[in-house]
Motif scaffolding. Structure first.
Motif, PDB file in Angstrom:
ATOM      1  N   UNK A 208       0.825  -1.279  -0.001  1.00  0.00           N
ATOM      2  CA  UNK A 208       0.028   0.022   0.056  1.00  0.00           C
ATOM      3  C   UNK A 208       0.796   1.286  -0.008  1.00  0.00           C
ATOM      4  N   UNK A 209       2.174   0.781  -0.297  1.00  0.00           N
ATOM      5  CA  UNK A 209       2.874   2.049   0.004  1.00  0.00           C
ATOM      6  C   UNK A 209       3.690   2.444  -1.688  1.00  0.00           C
ATOM      7  N   UNK A 210       3.788   3.895  -1.829  1.00  0.00           N
ATOM      8  CA  UNK A 210       4.372   4.122  -3.195  1.00  0.00           C
ATOM      9  C   UNK A 210       5.356   5.272  -3.137  1.00  0.00           C
ATOM     10  N   UNK A 211       6.452   5.285  -3.680  1.00  0.00           N
ATOM     11  CA  UNK A 211       7.557   6.066  -3.673  1.00  0.00           C
ATOM     12  C   UNK A 211       7.072   7.384  -4.671  1.00  0.00           C
ATOM     13  N   UNK A 212       6.674   8.616  -4.308  1.00  0.00           N
ATOM     14  CA  UNK A 212       6.135   9.578  -4.873  1.00  0.00           C
ATOM     15  C   UNK A 212       7.276  10.608  -5.036  1.00  0.00           C
ATOM     16  N   UNK A 213       7.370  11.430  -6.119  1.00  0.00           N
ATOM     17  CA  UNK A 213       8.117  12.471  -6.279  1.00  0.00           C
ATOM     18  C   UNK A 213       7.300  13.646  -6.855  1.00  0.00           C
ATOM     19  N   UNK A 214       6.324  14.242  -5.583  1.00  0.00           N
ATOM     20  CA  UNK A 214       5.360  15.173  -5.993  1.00  0.00           C
ATOM     21  C   UNK A 214       5.443  16.343  -5.211  1.00  0.00           C
ATOM     22  N   UNK A 215       6.775  16.684  -4.657  1.00  0.00           N
ATOM     23  CA  UNK A 215       6.707  17.792  -3.614  1.00  0.00           C
ATOM     24  C   UNK A 215       7.452  19.040  -4.234  1.00  0.00           C
ATOM     25  N   UNK A 216       7.304  19.969  -3.875  1.00  0.00           N
ATOM     26  CA  UNK A 216       8.265  20.981  -4.163  1.00  0.00           C
ATOM     27  C   UNK A 216       9.748  21.052  -3.946  1.00  0.00           C
ATOM     28  N   UNK A 217      10.712  21.358  -4.506  1.00  0.00           N
ATOM     29  CA  UNK A 217      11.876  21.471  -3.901  1.00  0.00           C
ATOM     30  C   UNK A 217      12.664  20.188  -4.651  1.00  0.00           C
ATOM     31  N   UNK A 218      13.533  19.816  -3.521  1.00  0.00           N
ATOM     32  CA  UNK A 218      14.129  18.497  -3.829  1.00  0.00           C
ATOM     33  C   UNK A 218      13.826  17.455  -2.861  1.00  0.00           C
ATOM     34  N   UNK A 219      13.676  16.139  -3.421  1.00  0.00           N
ATOM     35  CA  UNK A 219      13.248  15.052  -2.671  1.00  0.00           C
ATOM     36  C   UNK A 219      14.378  14.003  -2.953  1.00  0.00           C
ATOM     37  N   UNK A 220      14.784  13.539  -1.789  1.00  0.00           N
ATOM     38  CA  UNK A 220      16.109  12.616  -1.832  1.00  0.00           C
ATOM     39  C   UNK A 220      15.715  11.055  -1.443  1.00  0.00           C
ATOM     40  N   UNK A 221      16.142  10.313  -1.821  1.00  0.00           N
ATOM     41  CA  UNK A 221      16.057   8.740  -1.301  1.00  0.00           C
ATOM     42  C   UNK A 221      17.242   8.706  -0.283  1.00  0.00           C
ATOM     43  N   UNK A 222      16.794   8.072   0.887  1.00  0.00           N
ATOM     44  CA  UNK A 222      17.913   7.840   2.064  1.00  0.00           C
ATOM     45  C   UNK A 222      17.872   6.345   2.420  1.00  0.00           C
ATOM     46  N   UNK A 223      18.877   5.635   2.728  1.00  0.00           N
ATOM     47  CA  UNK A 223      19.187   4.473   3.094  1.00  0.00           C
ATOM     48  C   UNK A 223      19.978   4.330   4.355  1.00  0.00           C
TER      49      UNK A 223
ATOM     50  N   UNK B 282      22.766   5.839  10.306  1.00  0.00           N
ATOM     51  CA  UNK B 282      22.619   6.901   9.899  1.00  0.00           C
ATOM     52  C   UNK B 282      21.855   7.066   8.548  1.00  0.00           C
ATOM     53  N   UNK B 283      21.096   7.825   8.182  1.00  0.00           N
ATOM     54  CA  UNK B 283      20.602   7.690   6.711  1.00  0.00           C
ATOM     55  C   UNK B 283      21.287   8.370   5.713  1.00  0.00           C
TER      56      UNK B 283
ATOM     57  N   UNK C 247      12.800  23.338   0.079  1.00  0.00           N
ATOM     58  CA  UNK C 247      12.775  22.275   0.974  1.00  0.00           C
ATOM     59  C   UNK C 247      13.623  21.114   0.411  1.00  0.00           C
ATOM     60  N   UNK C 248      13.918  20.171   1.336  1.00  0.00           N
ATOM     61  CA  UNK C 248      14.550  19.168   1.318  1.00  0.00           C
ATOM     62  C   UNK C 248      13.839  18.040   2.109  1.00  0.00           C
ATOM     63  N   UNK C 249      12.955  17.279   0.919  1.00  0.00           N
ATOM     64  CA  UNK C 249      12.268  16.334   1.511  1.00  0.00           C
ATOM     65  C   UNK C 249      12.919  14.798   1.257  1.00  0.00           C
ATOM     66  N   UNK C 250      12.696  13.794   2.370  1.00  0.00           N
ATOM     67  CA  UNK C 250      13.503  12.845   2.268  1.00  0.00           C
ATOM     68  C   UNK C 250      12.528  11.593   2.223  1.00  0.00           C
ATOM     69  N   UNK C 251      12.815  10.626   1.539  1.00  0.00           N
ATOM     70  CA  UNK C 251      12.113   9.270   1.555  1.00  0.00           C
ATOM     71  C   UNK C 251      12.712   8.321   2.011  1.00  0.00           C
ATOM     72  N   UNK C 252      12.490   8.027   3.206  1.00  0.00           N
ATOM     73  CA  UNK C 252      13.249   6.823   3.803  1.00  0.00           C
ATOM     74  C   UNK C 252      12.949   5.552   3.427  1.00  0.00           C
ATOM     75  N   UNK C 253      13.888   4.857   2.749  1.00  0.00           N
ATOM     76  CA  UNK C 253      13.608   3.358   2.337  1.00  0.00           C
ATOM     77  C   UNK C 253      14.185   2.579   3.373  1.00  0.00           C
TER      78      UNK C 253
END
Length: 581
Positions: free
Chosen positions: A175-190, A257-258, A334-340
């Motif tokens: 039920x989760x989706x990786x979305x790039x739909x926010x303004x600014x930068x969106x980074x993947x984090x591991x 750390x991410x 903004x710097x949005x982060x998607x925690x994977x």
């Protein structure tokens, strides 16, 4: 990492590969894939090489069809880094598509550079390094596109920025989706160990945001640290405490750390980066697409990083000024982060990483479904624990554990030692390659005719290490022996002409060591005799009229069409022999 998380990662990865395979050679529908795939090159020569290879891939239906593949080269002049390449690529996209760019989803793959740490990728490019899976055989380009195959459908117009020599694997809940739909930068984090964090970018997250401890979380980032030491990570609040759940880290790590990998820039922010290029004019220094862009972002970003040049390879006077302009331009973005949380980051940019991941790393082999033999003709009897790709080996050949053979022909009775790379070589019957040797053949234009050289190094030799003059060549090590000693084994003089290019920077990269020969078999045999002389302490005297060139020179005069013709010949013969069987 527990078995359940590992299985989820493996299944998610195999599903992405399955989806990408279904798109190969098919006309993709709008919204189904990227609108534009951009690959960067360091100069016009590399751009032509990349364009030719992509064109052949499209013709052979190895890539999705109906989309635009573009190669953009850096402008002539000083090196500008992947940050500079990003700015120039955005400018070329704007010039090419105009207002339509505001509707496009673009992936930008940084692939420029000479690949000195994996020289088998130097002539044709890191992004075209073979990977042992898929039919037709994958290269890094296909692997990158496969791992991101789910992104375009959930991305607003903008640009995804990534590198050509790493792989990110991840799984998320249904039920989760990786979305790039926010303004600014969106980074993947591991999630990564603190020691890994010292060589990557590290995100400082908002501790007030309540974690759901799911496989994926969206969270604002307060600050980005570029290759911080462990004390800096702790002081900044970047260190997280481990929790139970699906998590791609060793069970023995209590804190982590991410770290960064790939990021997205929305169209409006990409526009503002273009304004920066207009303001600063032609770049005179290297800009880092990670350190110099991302450190300007987040609510707690400060200007102090602009003066820190500890991680800079070559410090230019204009660097601090440019960084400060970037900071003021991007401040407040903004710097949005998607925690994977169930994800892994693999780097495949050096000879040792390449060998480990393709031959020894049982975990990655399982996750990706990597093969021991991919699109090749050979007997499995004497090739255990190695990796053979797009090659034809006589049944009597043997290849040692931990070795990679790619795009090569090996005659009867040939043996390759342990921990070797044999790339694009034609090996005559009966020859033996010693352990831990790198051998790679190239076609060059020499005196207006196609000729061949085979470069040979020790797997762990440092091709980038330089000395300030030819007279200091004894400080350079080749096969664990001083270069001056190697030269004496070959009966050569230690003279100034032993190096090409800038003589104030002498290295194995620009050392004129490799004989120019009329055909690939003789080229390989002669270079192998030179290697064997050094390793055995004996002497091998080159014929009097032998011309020697460096790896650096070979790239300046490479005969791309001939190299690709040899690969096509291998491809066609393997196809014919497999269909015959």
């Amino acid at each position: 990492m527990n078995h359940e998380c590992s299985l989820k990662l493996k299944l998610a990865t195999r599903e992405k590969i399955r989806r990408f395979n279904s798109l190969r050679g098919a006309e993709v529908q709008p919204g189904e894939f990227w609108d534009v795939v951009v690959v960067t090159a360091v100069d016009g020569i590399q751009r032509e090489a990349y364009e030719l290879q992509i064109s052949e891939k499209v013709d052979r239906k190895e890539l999705p069809l109906g989309i635009h593949y573009k190669v953009f080269s850096d402008p002539p002049g000083p090196k500008i880094g992947n940050g500079g390449s990003t700015l120039y690529a955005l400018q070329q996209l704007k010039d090419m598509y105009g207002k339509a760019l505001s509707r496009l989803r673009v992936i930008l793959i940084h692939a420029g550079g000479s690949s000195q740490r994996l020289p088998s990728a130097s002539a044709l490019g890191k992004i075209f390094t073979a990977a042992p899976l898929g039919d037709p055989l994958f290269q890094m380009l296909e692997l990158k596109l496969a791992m991101y195959v789910d992104f375009p459908a959930h991305m607003k117009p903008g640009v995804l920025v990534t590198c050509s020599d790493d792989i990110e694997l991840y799984s998320i809940a249904e039920d989760e989706i990786v979305k790039f739909d926010k303004p600014g930068f969106t980074a993947l984090a591991h999630p990564s160990s603190l020691s890994v964090g010292t060589t990557h970018g590290v995100f400082v997250l908002d501790s007030n945001e309540k974690s759901t401890h799911s496989q994926m979380e969206n969270i604002p980032c307060l600050r980005f640290l570029h290759k911080p030491n462990m004390d800096k990570m702790r002081e900044s609040g970047a260190v997280c405490q481990r929790w139970s759940g699906c998590f791609a880290l060793s069970d023995t790590l209590s804190e982590f750390v991410y770290t960064d990998s790939t990021y997205y820039i929305d169209f409006k922010t990409a526009q503002s980066l273009l304004n920066l290029l207009k303001e600063v004019g032609p770049l005179q220094c290297e800009i880092d697409a990670y350190g110099d862009f991302l450190q300007a972002l987040g609510s707690e970003a400060t200007i102090e990083y602009t003066r820190n040049t500890a991680n800079v390879t070559k410090e230019e006077s204009s660097l601090v000024e440019i960084r400060q302009k970037i900071f003021h331009l991007l401040r407040g973005t903004p710097l949005n982060v998607i925690l994977l949380n169930n994800s892994k980051f693999y780097h495949i940019g050096t000879t040792s990483e390449y060998l480990f991941h393709l031959t020894e790393d049982a975990v990655l082999r399982s996750e990706l479904g990597l093969l021991t033999s991919a699109f090749s003709v050979h007997s499995d009897e004497n090739t255990e624990g190695c990796c053979v790709m797009c090659s034809i080996l006589d049944p009597s050949c043997s290849v040692g554990a931990g070795s990679v053979v790619e795009y090569s022909r090996l005659g009867a009775g040939v043996s390759v030692g342990r921990g070797c790379i044999v790339s694009s070589c034609w090996v005559s019957p009966g020859l033996s390659v010693p352990d831990k040797v790198f051998m790679h053949s190239l076609c060059v234009n020499h005196q207006d005719r196609p000729r061949f050289i085979t470069v040979a190094f020790g797997i762990n030799d440092d091709l980038k290490r330089s000395v300030g003059a030819p007279a200091s060549m004894e400080a350079l090590q080749l096969f664990g022996v001083s270069l001056a000693e190697c030269v004496s084994h070959w009966g050569l003089d230690s003279e100034v002409s032993r190096f090409s290019g800038d003589l104030s920077s002498c290295s194995l990269w620009n050392a004129r060591l490799f004989p120019v020969c009329s055909d690939p078999q003789n080229s390989f045999s002669m270079s192998l005799k030179m290697v064997q002389a050094v390793l055995s302490g004996s002497t091998f005297t080159l014929p009097n009229d032998t011309q020697l060139i460096s790896m650096q020179e070979s790239l300046q005069c490479k005969n791309l069409e001939e190299m690709l013709k040899l690969r096509k010949g291998l491809h066609d013969e393997i196809t014919q022999r497999r269909s015959g069987n």
